[in-house]
Design an enzyme around this catalytic site. Structure first.
Site, short mmCIF file in Angstrom:
data_model
loop_
_atom_site.label_atom_id
_atom_site.label_comp_id
_atom_site.label_asym_id
_atom_site.label_seq_id
_atom_site.Cartn_x
_atom_site.Cartn_y
_atom_site.Cartn_z
N ASP A 140 -7.43 -0.07 7.12
CA ASP A 140 -8.62 -0.59 6.42
C ASP A 140 -9.90 -0.28 7.21
O ASP A 140 -9.88 -0.17 8.44
CB ASP A 140 -8.46 -2.11 6.27
CG ASP A 140 -9.40 -2.67 5.22
OD1 ASP A 140 -10.01 -1.89 4.46
OD2 ASP A 140 -9.54 -3.91 5.17
N HIS A 196 -12.46 8.32 5.04
CA HIS A 196 -11.07 8.68 4.73
C HIS A 196 -10.72 10.02 5.40
O HIS A 196 -9.63 10.19 5.93
CB HIS A 196 -10.87 8.82 3.21
CG HIS A 196 -11.17 7.56 2.44
ND1 HIS A 196 -10.73 6.33 2.84
CD2 HIS A 196 -11.86 7.35 1.28
CE1 HIS A 196 -11.14 5.41 1.97
NE2 HIS A 196 -11.83 6.00 1.03
N SER A 207 -3.13 1.62 -2.72
CA SER A 207 -2.47 0.53 -3.43
C SER A 207 -2.55 0.75 -4.94
O SER A 207 -3.40 1.52 -5.42
CB SER A 207 -3.12 -0.81 -3.06
OG SER A 207 -4.39 -0.91 -3.67
N LEU A 234 10.73 9.54 14.36
CA LEU A 234 10.04 8.54 13.54
C LEU A 234 10.23 8.74 12.02
O LEU A 234 10.07 9.85 11.53
CB LEU A 234 8.55 8.65 13.90
CG LEU A 234 7.53 7.90 13.07
CD1 LEU A 234 7.63 6.40 13.33
CD2 LEU A 234 6.13 8.38 13.41
N GLU A 237 5.32 -10.11 12.85
CA GLU A 237 4.15 -10.60 13.59
C GLU A 237 2.93 -9.85 13.04
O GLU A 237 3.05 -8.68 12.65
CB GLU A 237 4.30 -10.29 15.08
CG GLU A 237 5.45 -11.01 15.75
CD GLU A 237 5.25 -12.52 15.79
OE1 GLU A 237 4.10 -12.98 15.94
OE2 GLU A 237 6.25 -13.25 15.66
C1 FPP Z 1 -8.93 1.43 3.10
O1 FPP Z 1 -10.25 1.50 3.61
C2 FPP Z 1 -8.36 2.77 3.05
C3 FPP Z 1 -7.85 3.38 1.94
C4 FPP Z 1 -7.83 2.76 0.60
C5 FPP Z 1 -7.33 4.76 2.00
C6 FPP Z 1 -6.41 5.06 3.15
C7 FPP Z 1 -6.28 6.52 3.22
C8 FPP Z 1 -6.30 7.24 4.32
C9 FPP Z 1 -6.35 6.66 5.67
C10 FPP Z 1 -6.30 8.71 4.16
C11 FPP Z 1 -5.19 9.42 4.86
C12 FPP Z 1 -3.85 8.99 4.48
C13 FPP Z 1 -2.79 9.82 4.35
C14 FPP Z 1 -1.46 9.24 4.16
C15 FPP Z 1 -2.93 11.27 4.40
P1 FPP Z 1 -11.45 1.12 2.66
O2 FPP Z 1 -11.86 2.31 1.89
O3 FPP Z 1 -11.06 -0.04 1.78
O4 FPP Z 1 -12.56 0.69 3.67
P2 FPP Z 1 -13.64 -0.46 3.47
O5 FPP Z 1 -12.86 -1.75 3.43
O6 FPP Z 1 -14.50 -0.33 4.67
O7 FPP Z 1 -14.34 -0.18 2.18
#
Ligand code: FPP
Length: 236
Positions: free
Chosen positions: A16, A33, A61, A127, A202
């Site tokens: 996040d 991202h 999600s 892993l 945890e």
């Molecule tokens: C949440 O941060 C993040 C996501 C919804 C996307 C996660 C995706 C990646 C880390 C890209 C790479 C992943 C793979 C598997 C290649 P947010 O956008 O909600 O951040 P915010 O809360 O600051 O708005």
């Protein structure tokens, strides 16, 4: 990292804070991202090196489809390029990739890249990386229930066969329970991430945004895990 530290068998990471990381730098959200992919790569290599057996990543999600179409499209393209190219290191590190989540309505190109990565890494023994993509715990409960009802309807099982073991075997992936869940950015929520699997996990909520969650931050998390007294409902 110090040798004597206990490494959790199965770690869950809610990645996040990408959007905020970018906005605080005057960049558009999607740059967060993009930067996260590099951090993720380093982290996976590090986890394989320190002997983490399973890691579940919350990449997208079921609810993330409600975001602006430009951000959803960016993420879908980022998944394709990551699985086709950036994730080459995975094969060298003998990482096995699995996916959890609903295939519908993921674009075909994303599904093809996912399927190819699963196929190419299926015999790897280090892993296991379970990427939760178009994933939600509620959706998983619905899908698992449907599978079990189907077996009951077809006479494959009776009511007495419905046990915790049967439910476990019919989740998206039959993996060991989560030991440790890390959610970056300081938010204190599970947000529909592996609720069944996290029953005795945890939790750790570092304040750093995911694009800043480097190997040093990961090592701090492991030190914190080692301070916890896990009782699984028993006495101290
Ligand atoms: C949440 O941060 C993040 C996501 C919804 C996307 C996660 C995706 C990646 C880390 C890209 C790479 C992943 C793979 C598997 C290649 P947010 O956008 O909600 O951040 P915010 O809360 O600051 O708005």
């Amino acid at each position: 990292m110090e040798q004597e530290l206990l490494i959790p068998n199965h770690i869950g990471i809610i990645m996040d804070g990408n959007g905020r990381w970018a906005q605080e730098r005057g960049l558009i959200r999607t740059m967060g991202h993009k930067h996260a992919v590099g951090i993720l790569k380093e982290l996976c290599i590090h986890m394989a090196d320190v002997g983490v057996n399973y890691c579940s990543l919350y990449a997208f999600s079921t609810e993330n489809f409600k975001r602006e179409i430009t951000e959803v499209d960016f993420l879908m393209n980022l998944f394709i390029s990551s699985f086709n190219k950036e994730f080459d290191f995975i094969k060298k590190k003998k990482v096995r990739v699995l996916f959890s989540g609903r295939r519908e309505p993921l674009p075909n190109k994303v599904l093809e890249a996912m399927d190819q990565l699963v196929e190419e890494t299926k015999n790897n023994t280090e892993l296991t990386l379970n990427i939760c993509l178009n994933y939600g715990s509620h959706a998983e409960m619905v899908d698992t229930t449907k599978k079990i009802c189907e077996m009951y309807k077809n006479g494959v099982i009776s009511l007495d066969d419905i046990t915790e073991e049967l439910i476990q075997k019919n989740l998206y992936q039959d993996l060991p329970p989560l030991d440790f869940v890390i959610r970056t950015s300081g938010e204190l929520r599970l947000s529909n991430f592996m609720m069944y699997q996290a029953s005795y996990a945890e939790f750790y909520f570092p304040k750093v945004y995911f694009p800043d969650f480097n190997n040093e931050e990961f090592d701090k998390a492991i030190i914190e895990y080692n301070k916890r007294n896990r009782r699984f409902g028993g006495v101290k």
